[in-house]
Structure formats: structure tokens, C-alpha cells
Design a protein around this motif. Structure first.
Motif, mmCIF file in Angstrom:
data_model
loop_
_atom_site.group_PDB
_atom_site.id
_atom_site.type_symbol
_atom_site.label_atom_id
_atom_site.label_comp_id
_atom_site.label_asym_id
_atom_site.label_seq_id
_atom_site.Cartn_x
_atom_site.Cartn_y
_atom_site.Cartn_z
ATOM 1 N N MET A 153 13.349 -15.153 12.202
ATOM 2 C CA MET A 153 13.196 -14.071 11.237
ATOM 3 C C MET A 153 14.003 -12.846 11.645
ATOM 4 S SD MET A 153 9.650 -12.989 9.527
ATOM 5 C CE MET A 153 8.735 -14.494 9.635
ATOM 6 N N CYS A 154 14.449 -12.815 12.893
ATOM 7 C CA CYS A 154 15.240 -11.674 13.339
ATOM 8 C C CYS A 154 16.722 -11.903 13.100
ATOM 9 C CB CYS A 154 14.964 -11.353 14.793
ATOM 10 S SG CYS A 154 13.291 -10.788 15.030
ATOM 11 N N ILE A 159 18.043 -1.613 1.730
ATOM 12 C CA ILE A 159 17.545 -0.280 2.074
ATOM 13 C C ILE A 159 18.385 0.276 3.219
ATOM 14 C CG2 ILE A 159 15.561 1.014 2.957
ATOM 15 C CD1 ILE A 159 13.935 -1.404 1.637
ATOM 16 N N MET A 191 17.217 3.609 7.163
ATOM 17 C CA MET A 191 17.059 3.636 8.621
ATOM 18 C C MET A 191 18.392 3.835 9.358
ATOM 19 S SD MET A 191 13.805 3.084 8.974
ATOM 20 C CE MET A 191 12.487 2.466 7.917
ATOM 21 N N HIS A 222 18.819 -7.048 7.942
ATOM 22 C CA HIS A 222 17.727 -7.956 8.280
ATOM 23 C C HIS A 222 16.599 -7.753 7.288
ATOM 24 C CE1 HIS A 222 14.508 -9.925 10.490
ATOM 25 N NE2 HIS A 222 13.799 -8.825 10.319
ATOM 26 N N ALA A 223 16.160 -8.830 6.633
ATOM 27 C CA ALA A 223 15.031 -8.799 5.694
ATOM 28 C C ALA A 223 15.110 -7.622 4.721
ATOM 29 C CB ALA A 223 13.706 -8.784 6.450
ATOM 30 N N TYR A 268 16.862 -4.743 4.814
ATOM 31 C CA TYR A 268 17.230 -3.382 5.189
ATOM 32 C C TYR A 268 18.273 -3.415 6.307
ATOM 33 C CZ TYR A 268 14.726 -2.766 9.666
ATOM 34 O OH TYR A 268 14.320 -2.843 10.962
ATOM 35 N N ILE A 307 19.671 -2.520 9.790
ATOM 36 C CA ILE A 307 19.120 -2.080 11.075
ATOM 37 C C ILE A 307 20.155 -1.314 11.900
ATOM 38 C CG2 ILE A 307 17.381 -3.905 11.231
ATOM 39 C CD1 ILE A 307 19.171 -5.361 13.242
ATOM 40 N N ALA A 318 4.331 -10.650 8.771
ATOM 41 C CA ALA A 318 4.575 -11.155 10.120
ATOM 42 C C ALA A 318 5.946 -10.666 10.552
ATOM 43 C CB ALA A 318 4.522 -12.673 10.135
ATOM 44 N N PHE A 342 8.552 -9.106 14.091
ATOM 45 C CA PHE A 342 8.613 -8.179 15.224
ATOM 46 C C PHE A 342 9.103 -6.813 14.749
ATOM 47 C CE2 PHE A 342 9.442 -12.424 17.349
ATOM 48 C CZ PHE A 342 8.157 -12.554 17.834
ATOM 49 N N GLU A 343 9.488 -5.983 15.718
ATOM 50 C CA GLU A 343 9.937 -4.623 15.371
ATOM 51 C C GLU A 343 11.214 -4.625 14.527
ATOM 52 O OE1 GLU A 343 9.285 -5.863 18.294
ATOM 53 O OE2 GLU A 343 10.638 -5.233 19.892
ATOM 54 N N THR A 344 11.889 -5.752 14.458
ATOM 55 C CA THR A 344 13.037 -5.870 13.571
ATOM 56 C C THR A 344 12.576 -5.798 12.119
ATOM 57 O OG1 THR A 344 13.446 -7.691 15.088
ATOM 58 C CG2 THR A 344 15.222 -7.125 13.583
ATOM 59 N N THR A 345 11.478 -6.474 11.828
ATOM 60 C CA THR A 345 11.013 -6.650 10.458
ATOM 61 C C THR A 345 10.056 -5.536 10.009
ATOM 62 O OG1 THR A 345 11.021 -8.989 11.068
ATOM 63 C CG2 THR A 345 10.143 -8.443 8.902
ATOM 64 N N PRO A 362 9.851 -2.252 10.343
ATOM 65 C CA PRO A 362 10.226 -0.947 9.781
ATOM 66 C C PRO A 362 10.283 -0.881 8.253
ATOM 67 C CG PRO A 362 11.562 -1.379 11.699
ATOM 68 C CD PRO A 362 10.813 -2.652 11.404
ATOM 69 N N THR A 363 10.636 -1.978 7.563
ATOM 70 C CA THR A 363 10.638 -1.902 6.088
ATOM 71 C C THR A 363 9.233 -1.656 5.568
ATOM 72 O OG1 THR A 363 10.878 -4.297 6.215
ATOM 73 C CG2 THR A 363 12.497 -3.117 4.896
ATOM 74 N N HIS A 402 18.434 -8.318 18.012
ATOM 75 C CA HIS A 402 18.126 -7.482 16.853
ATOM 76 C C HIS A 402 16.821 -6.711 17.005
ATOM 77 C CE1 HIS A 402 21.191 -10.126 14.650
ATOM 78 N NE2 HIS A 402 21.749 -9.036 15.097
ATOM 79 N N ALA A 403 15.824 -7.304 17.651
ATOM 80 C CA ALA A 403 14.607 -6.538 17.949
ATOM 81 C C ALA A 403 14.976 -5.349 18.840
ATOM 82 C CB ALA A 403 13.565 -7.424 18.621
ATOM 83 N N THR A 436 17.891 -3.900 18.936
ATOM 84 C CA THR A 436 18.682 -2.942 18.151
ATOM 85 C C THR A 436 17.744 -1.868 17.603
ATOM 86 O OG1 THR A 436 20.296 -4.624 17.554
ATOM 87 C CG2 THR A 436 20.176 -2.698 16.121
ATOM 88 N N VAL A 437 16.531 -2.277 17.263
ATOM 89 C CA VAL A 437 15.539 -1.324 16.770
ATOM 90 C C VAL A 437 14.861 -0.590 17.943
ATOM 91 C CG1 VAL A 437 13.335 -1.099 15.546
ATOM 92 C CG2 VAL A 437 15.149 -2.530 14.600
ATOM 93 N N ALA A 474 13.994 4.074 12.657
ATOM 94 C CA ALA A 474 13.051 2.963 12.520
ATOM 95 C C ALA A 474 11.896 3.131 13.499
ATOM 96 C CB ALA A 474 13.775 1.637 12.763
#
Lengths: 80, 387
Positions: free
Chosen positions: A1-2, A30, A33, A45-46, A48, A50, B147, B149-152, B154-155, B200-201, B203-204, B265
């Protein structure tokens, strides 16, 4: 998912922008951020962005890798 | 050249076979001075890169790369899936991501299964879609099973701060990765020597989020991207740190990861969520890893609105070894169900469902046995390096 894919910002309307992922794929994304301008490349990602992609950084590390492994001797690679 | 093509051209260099071959050579040379090295990554996308490109087959025998708990669907507590199924059968419209909808809870029922029994379930690509669906159907009640992690997360935080439609609530199963790496680093049954941290996690969160855990364990941590060259460079960086006995936090993914991370984020997450003890399915309760809504956002919190417990406890079908696979102790072929009763089209455990689940990734790359050695020309290179 990442999983995140790079695309180009082609339009900005407030917090939301249109990102071109190539091959005719465009999506609303979006941008709240990141500080993105039209023409920037963003990692999405999903739904928006990043990160505004650092193309210079990508090229620099590649150069560093190439330099490191082309150095003579088995202990080359200090600049990596 | 079109600008997008230029970016693609840069990225394609991260798949350059000649560069990969040279890096493998360096890895072999460096590993020669080391005893057994066990590296763990904690990101399903890294597992995909490593498996898809056959990177394990290119490594010397004493270098092992293990997949840790980097799949959000896999670590979402079974009880959270159970309550989402309960809501969907009670007439609430439950929205979630595609793979999350297929993960089974403790009663071996997924949201997708319950849809066949009249449960109201919808699949979305992003939380923005959930907001739109709820806004255009004001007479229906929606819950988003969040569900990731911190990647997802923030939206979700962004839309909560903007204000959600009144008929939309969120069941937050979001988790924060850095404390999990801290726990894995101390785990005695894993004996991990070094970490490849998620691209990517991080990156946030920024690299600095891992600093307290690095200071405690003193094990190499390399932040890596997702192309095959990225992963090979990261492995090389880890080995070099170990050889020089100079562990540090090192950034391979400079085109995305920074020390500070994405501050906007982070601020959104800090404003909306409390970071509390949270259960990771198959792993443990990990302190300060669960993103639960702060009290002032009670009106969007599905747990408060419907009186739901936080995800606790665990359940896996008997004989299934999901927990050990999720934690990275064993490989998928060690499980008696793998590719027998549990396959991508008939998933039993969550690691066969999640797009980032180790079983799913191994299955889709047709890995049926462990310890496959590469039969391609790359092995010839390995033999050269060995001699």
C-alpha cells in the motif's frame, strides 16, 4: 500500500491538482501536503502527493554509485 | 525530450543491468569479510522489488534479506475486520481499499465475503473517493476502514481537518512504523543485524523518526527506494557499515527521503491522532504505534460512535503460520497451507491477500521452494566473485 508513482503536475486548483502519469493517465491528486508548482514531478500515494521528486538528487546518487564502483581497488566506494 | 520522459529516463537507470552486475560484485567482495548477515526490511514494496527481480538469488550465501511486517493489510487486527463486517451487515456502508476488503477476520469472513451475504461494502482507491461518495449520498451512513502506515494516514488527517461529511466516520487501524522497527531490532527470535527502512513511509516521517530506535539498538539502518538498483545499493551500504563496524542511519533514497520528512503531513497526523499502544496482527502490541483519533475528533471516530473496542487479540486458522511469516521468522513455503489451500485466488491468511503480503508476492512470482539459487548468467558472476 506504500507504493507511490511519479507524475507531472499539469494543473492546480487550490489543494487539488491534476497529475499526468503518462500513457494518457491523468488523475486528481491532493497537493496540500507538498509545495508543488505546475510542471513539478510528484510522488503520488493513495491519491495524494507525498513528495516533490528530487530529480537532481536522483541523478547525483546515480553518479555517486557509478563513481564508487568504477574506482580502482576493492575498497572503492567511499563517496557513495 | 518530454519532461515526463526525462524523469522516466532517470528512473530507468535504476534498472540498468550493467550497474546491477557491478553492484553485486561489490556486495560479494564486501561480504567476504563478514560472517552471517541478516538484514530485515519492513516494507511490502521492498519485498516486491526483491522477489520480482530475484535479488536474493544474487546474494552470497552469508547474506540474508528477510521480509518484516511491512504489509498494512496483514497487520490490521482481526477484530477490526470483524467489527467492520458487523457494521456492513448492520446496514452501514463500509468503504475500504481493495485488498483490505479481502482480508479475513477471526471468523474467517472478509468484507468481500459479507457483501455476498448482503453486507454493504464499497472499494475505494483513496480516502478522497470515500469523502465524495459520502457527500453525494447524504441519506446513507458510511464508515471508512482506514488501514495503512504514515504514508497513507495523512489523507485521512487532511480531510478530517477540513471537515468530513456528517454521514462519514473512520475506523482507524493506521499504524506508525518507527516503533515497530525499534521492537524488531530488539527481538531475540529474529536476530536482525541491520535494517532497510521503508522509502515512502520515511518520506513522510523523515529519517529522524528512527533516531531514538537507532540510538538504542546501534544497528545499521539504510533508507532505500524501490528500484532494483536502490535495493542493491542499500544492501551494499549495510554490508559496508557492518564491515567497517560503523553503524549509522544512511540515506540511499535521496530523491525522496529527507532527515526532516514531510512536515505538513507530520503536522496533520499530530493534530488529528494520538499515538498509542496498538496491536499489529501476528506481531505484538507496539507502544506509540496506533494512530487513534484525538478526543476533539470524536464525531468522526467510528470507534466512539459505535462503541467499538480497539483492535486486540489475534486469530489465524489452525496450521496456518501467518504470524511467523508476518513477523519475518519463516518464509511462505514453510507454511503447510502455502499454495495448497491458501493461494492468491483462495487466500486464507492476510499475507496472501495484501498486495504487499509476503505470501502474495512470493506466490505471484511463482516461488514454491526456499533457497532458490539463480540459474542465470548472474550466477556465473557470483562464482567469479566467490573464487
Amino acid at each position: 500500500m506504500c507504493y507511490a508513482i511519479p507524475g507531472k503536475v499539469v494543473e492546480i486548483r487550490g489543494d487539488v491538482g491534476v497529475v499526468d502519469f503518462g500513457n494518457g493517465v491523468r488523475r486528481e491528486v491532493i497537493l496540500a501536503m507538498v509545495d508543488a508548482k505546475v510542471g513539478d514531478y510528484v510522488l503520488v500515494h493513495a491519491g495524494y502527493a507525498i513528495k516533490v521528486l528530487d530529480e537532481k538528487g536522483a541523478l547525483e546518487i546515480l553518479q555517486a554509485i557509478e563513481d564508487a564502483i568504477s574506482l580502482a581497488g576493492k575498497d572503492g566506494g567511499q563517496c557513495l | 525530450m518530454e519532461p515526463l520522459d526525462r524523469v522516466r529516463a532517470v528512473l530507468s537507470k535504476y534498472r540498468d543491468p550493467a550497474l546491477a552486475r557491478k553492484l553485486v560484485q561489490k556486495i560479494w567482495e564486501t561480504a567476504r569479510d563478514l560472517s552471517r548477515v541478516r538484514i530485515m526490511h519492513v516494507c511490502g514494496t521492498h519485498e516486491w522489488t526483491i522477489t520480482h527481480w530475484g535479488i536474493r538469488a544474487l546474494l552470497p550465501d552469508n547474506v540474508e534479506v528477510r521480509a518484516g511486517p511491512g504489509c498494512p493489510v496483514c497487520i490490521t487486527p482481526a477484530s477490526d475486520i470483524d467489527v467492520a463486517v458487523g457494521l456492513a451487515l448492520d446496514g452501514v456502508h463500509v468503504l475500504t481499499y481493495g485488498d483490505m476488503s479481502r482480508a479475513k477476520g477471526s471468523r474467517m469472513i472478509s468484507l468481500e465475503d459479507c457483501a455476498a451475504e448482503g453486507g454493504r461494502v464499497g472499494v475505494v482507491y483513496s480516502f478522497m473517493d470515500a469523502v465524495r461518495i459520502a457527500a453525494s449520498n447524504p441519506d446513507k451512513e458510511y464508515v471508512f476502514l482506514g488501514a495503512g502506515f504514515e504514508t497513507t494516514a495523512p489523507t485521512v488527517a487532511y480531510f478530517v481537518l477540513k471537515g468530513l461529511p456528517r454521514n462519514l466516520k473512520v475506523l482507524s487501524a493506521h499504524r506508525y512504523v518507527p516503533p515497530a522497527v525499534g521492537l524488531l531490532a530488539e527481538s531475540e527470535d529474529l536476530e536482525i543485524d541491520a535494517f532497510i527502512n521503508p522509502g515512502h513511509a520515511s518520506t513522510v516521517s523523515g529519517m529522524r523518526a528512527y533516531k531514538p530506535y537507532f540510538d538504542k539498538c546501534g544497528k545499521p539502518m539504510v533508507f532505500a527506494g524501490f528500484e532494483p538498483i536502490d535495493v542493491l545499493v542499500a544492501i551494499y551500504m549495510v554490508l559496508r557499515q557492518l564491515r567497517d563496524r560503523a553503524p549509522r542511519m544512511e540515506n540511499e533514497y535521496v530523491r525522496s527521503v529527507t532527515w526532516e520528512g514531510n512536515l505538513k503531513a507530520q503536522r496533520a497526523l499530530q493534530e488529528v491522532f494520538d499515538f498509542e499502544d496498538g496491536y499489529w496482527r501476528g506481531v505484538a502490541i507496539i507502544s506509540e504505534s496506533a494512530m487513534n483519533f484525538k478526543e476533539k475528533f470524536s464525531q468522526v471516530d467510528a470507534r466512539r460512535a459505535y462503541g467499538l473496542e480497539h483492535g486486540r487479540g489475534d486469530y489465524f486458522p489452525s496450521e496456518a503460520r501467518c504470524a511467523e511469516i508476518i513477523k519475518g521468522i519463516i518464509d511462505p513455503p514453510d507454511c503447510p497451507l502455502y499454495m495448497k489451500t491458501c493461494t492468491p485466488s483462495t487466500p486464507v491468511g492476510p499475507a496472501m491477500v495484501g498486495l504487499e503480503g509476503t505470501c502474495r508476492i512470493w506466490a505471484q512470482n511463482r516461488i514454491l521452494v526456499k533457497d532458490i539459487r539463480c540459474m542465470s548468467g548472474a550466477c556465473g558472476l557470483n562464482r567469479e566473485a566467490r573464487s
